[in-house]
Design an enzyme around this catalytic site. Structure first.
Site, PDB file in Angstrom:
ATOM      1  N   HIS A 181       0.836  -1.206   0.000  1.00 32.09           N
ATOM      2  CA  HIS A 181       0.000   0.000   0.000  1.00 32.09           C
ATOM      3  C   HIS A 181       0.871   1.257   0.000  1.00 32.09           C
ATOM      4  O   HIS A 181       0.572   2.237  -0.702  1.00 32.09           O
ATOM      5  CB  HIS A 181      -0.920   0.021   1.220  1.00 32.09           C
ATOM      6  CG  HIS A 181      -2.086  -0.908   1.113  1.00 32.09           C
ATOM      7  ND1 HIS A 181      -1.932  -2.259   0.924  1.00 32.09           N
ATOM      8  CD2 HIS A 181      -3.424  -0.688   1.172  1.00 32.09           C
ATOM      9  CE1 HIS A 181      -3.130  -2.832   0.876  1.00 32.09           C
ATOM     10  NE2 HIS A 181      -4.048  -1.897   1.013  1.00 32.09           N
ATOM     11  N   HIS A 222       0.221  -4.096   9.127  1.00 32.56           N
ATOM     12  CA  HIS A 222       1.667  -4.238   8.953  1.00 32.56           C
ATOM     13  C   HIS A 222       2.347  -3.852  10.249  1.00 32.56           C
ATOM     14  O   HIS A 222       1.803  -3.105  11.077  1.00 32.56           O
ATOM     15  CB  HIS A 222       2.181  -3.332   7.833  1.00 32.56           C
ATOM     16  CG  HIS A 222       2.006  -3.888   6.458  1.00 32.56           C
ATOM     17  ND1 HIS A 222       2.870  -4.785   5.893  1.00 32.56           N
ATOM     18  CD2 HIS A 222       1.040  -3.660   5.532  1.00 32.56           C
ATOM     19  CE1 HIS A 222       2.459  -5.087   4.670  1.00 32.56           C
ATOM     20  NE2 HIS A 222       1.344  -4.418   4.434  1.00 32.56           N
ATOM     21  N   ASP A 226       7.607  -2.410   8.385  1.00 30.82           N
ATOM     22  CA  ASP A 226       7.145  -2.520   6.997  1.00 30.82           C
ATOM     23  C   ASP A 226       6.881  -1.147   6.391  1.00 30.82           C
ATOM     24  O   ASP A 226       7.154  -0.913   5.210  1.00 30.82           O
ATOM     25  CB  ASP A 226       5.856  -3.350   6.934  1.00 30.82           C
ATOM     26  CG  ASP A 226       6.004  -4.701   7.602  1.00 30.82           C
ATOM     27  OD1 ASP A 226       7.142  -5.175   7.695  1.00 30.82           O
ATOM     28  OD2 ASP A 226       4.986  -5.268   8.032  1.00 30.82           O
TER      29      ASP A 226
END
Length: 311
Positions: A181, A222, A226
Site C-alpha cells: 500500500h 503491517h 514494513d
C-alpha cells in the site's frame, strides 16, 4: 445558455478526440513498456499469494508502533483501505485529465510507463524481502485460530496461478516487508509532486500519505518496520529510476512534440491549441488593434498599420 453549452461541448469533444489520437500514437510506440508493467503487477500478485502458503501464524511481534498507536479494531479496519482507495482513484483520474482539461502538463501513456517502471522495481525488491523472511502476520485474519491464516494445499498447479480478487488481495498473509500500500501511495504522490501543478494538493497528498502510514499500523495490517522500510526504499528507487529514464516532454509551454500530423494546416493548428491548453477559438487570433482608424484585411490575414508621431 443552450448555445453556450453546445459550443463548450463541441470544444470538449474536439479536445478529447485530439488527445485520444495523440495517446493512441504514444501507446503504439510504448505498448511493450505498458504490457511489461501490467505483467509485473500480475507476477507481484502471484508472489504475494505464493508466500501465503508458507505463512505460519504465531504470536504478534513486539512493535513500537503498536505500543504508541491505539488499535482500531476489526470494525474500523476499513478506514485505512478507504484512504488508500481514495489515493488510488484520485491519481488515476488525474493521469487522464489531459483528455478533458485545457491546462495540461503530461501525456497519460508516458506517465503510466514511468509509474509502472518504478512500481515494478519496488515490487521486485519487495518480493525478495518477504520471501527471505516470513514473519507472523499481525492482521486479524493472519493470527492463530483464524481459518484464513493458512492456505490449503492447491489441488492443481493451475490454482497457484489464479489470483482471487479482492479476497486474495485483502486477506493475504506473509507479504509484510515492505508495505505494498505504501509503495503505490508513495509512487503516486511522488509522481504528482513532480508533474502536478497545484501546490495545495501536493501538500494535502503528503499529509494523507502520512496519515495512511499511521492507519496501516493502527489497523495492525503491517508492522512499523514494513512502513518505515517502504518510506526510504520507495524514495530511493524513485531517485535512481528517475535518473535513468528520459525526462517527459513538458506540454505547459505549448511544445509541438508528439502532436498528430494533419493534412490541413488549420486542423493541425487547432489540434496544437487543444492539446496544449489553448482554447482554439477564432477570437484568439482575430483580435485587432485599430490605431488611427486604419485596419486592412487581406482574406483571413489581418494587417495593422500604426502611425504614431510620424514613425
Amino acid at each position: 445558455m443552450s448555445l453556450y453549452i453546445g459550443r463548450e461541448a463541441s470544444k470538449l469533444w474536439k479536445r478529447f478526440c485530439a488527445e485520444t489520437t495523440t495517446e493512441i500514437k504514444l501507446l503504439a510506440e510504448n505498448w511493450k513498456y505498458v504490457l511489461g508493467g501490467i505483467i509485473g503487477q500480475y507476477i507481484h500478485g502471484l508472489a504475494a499469494r505464493g508466500v501465503h502458503y508458507f505463512h505460519r501464524p504465531g504470536p504478534t511481534l513486539q512493535d513500537v508502533g503498536f505500543f504508541l498507536l491505539p488499535e482500531l479494531g476489526q470494525d474500523r479496519a476499513y478506514i485505512s483501505e478507504t484512504v488508500f482507495t481514495f489515493i488510488f482513484i484520485s491519481f488515476v483520474l488525474w493521469t487522464f485529465h489531459p483528455f478533458i482539461l485545457k491546462s495540461k502538463k503530461i501525456y497519460t501513456v508516458l506517465v503510466w510507463c514511468r509509474v509502472l517502471a518504478i512500481l515494478v522495481a519496488c515490487q521486485i525488491l519487495r518480493i525478495i524481502t518477504f520471501y527471505s523472511t516470513q514473519l507472523p502476520g499481525p492482521n486479524y485474519h493472519c493470527r492463530e485460530g483464524s481459518n484464513l491464516a493458512r492456505l490449503r494445499r492447491p489441488d492443481s498447479i493451475l490454482e497457484v496461478f489464479i489470483i482471487s480478487f479482492p479476497r486474495g488481495v485483502l486477506y493475504g498473509c506473509g507479504d509484510l516487508i515492505f508495505s505494498s500500500h505504501m509503495i503505490f501511495s508513495l509512487v503516486f504522490v511522488r509522481t504528482y509532486q513532480k508533474y502536478g501543478t497545484r501546490r495545495f494538493i501536493k501538500q494535502c497528498a503528503w499529509l494523507i500519505v502520512v496519515i495512511q502510514s499511521l492507519l496501516i499500523i493502527a489497523s495492525r495490517k503491517h508492522y512499523t518496520v514494513d512502513v518505515i522500510v517502504a518510506w526510504y526504499t520507495v524514495n530511493l528507487v524513485v531517485f535512481f529510476v528517475e535518473h535513468k529514464l528520459p525526462e517527459l516532454p513538458d506540454r505547459s509551454g505549448g511544445a509541438t512534440l508528439l502532436l498528430p500530423l494533419s493534412k490541413d494546416s488549420r486542423t493541425k493548428e487547432e489540434n496544437h491549441k487543444l492539446l496544449n491548453g489553448n482554447s482554439g477559438e477564432p477570437a484568439d487570433w482575430r483580435l485587432r488593434s485599430q490605431i488611427n482608424g486604419k485596419v486592412l484585411e487581406d482574406g483571413k490575414t489581418v494587417h495593422v498599420e500604426t502611425v504614431m508621431n510620424g514613425v
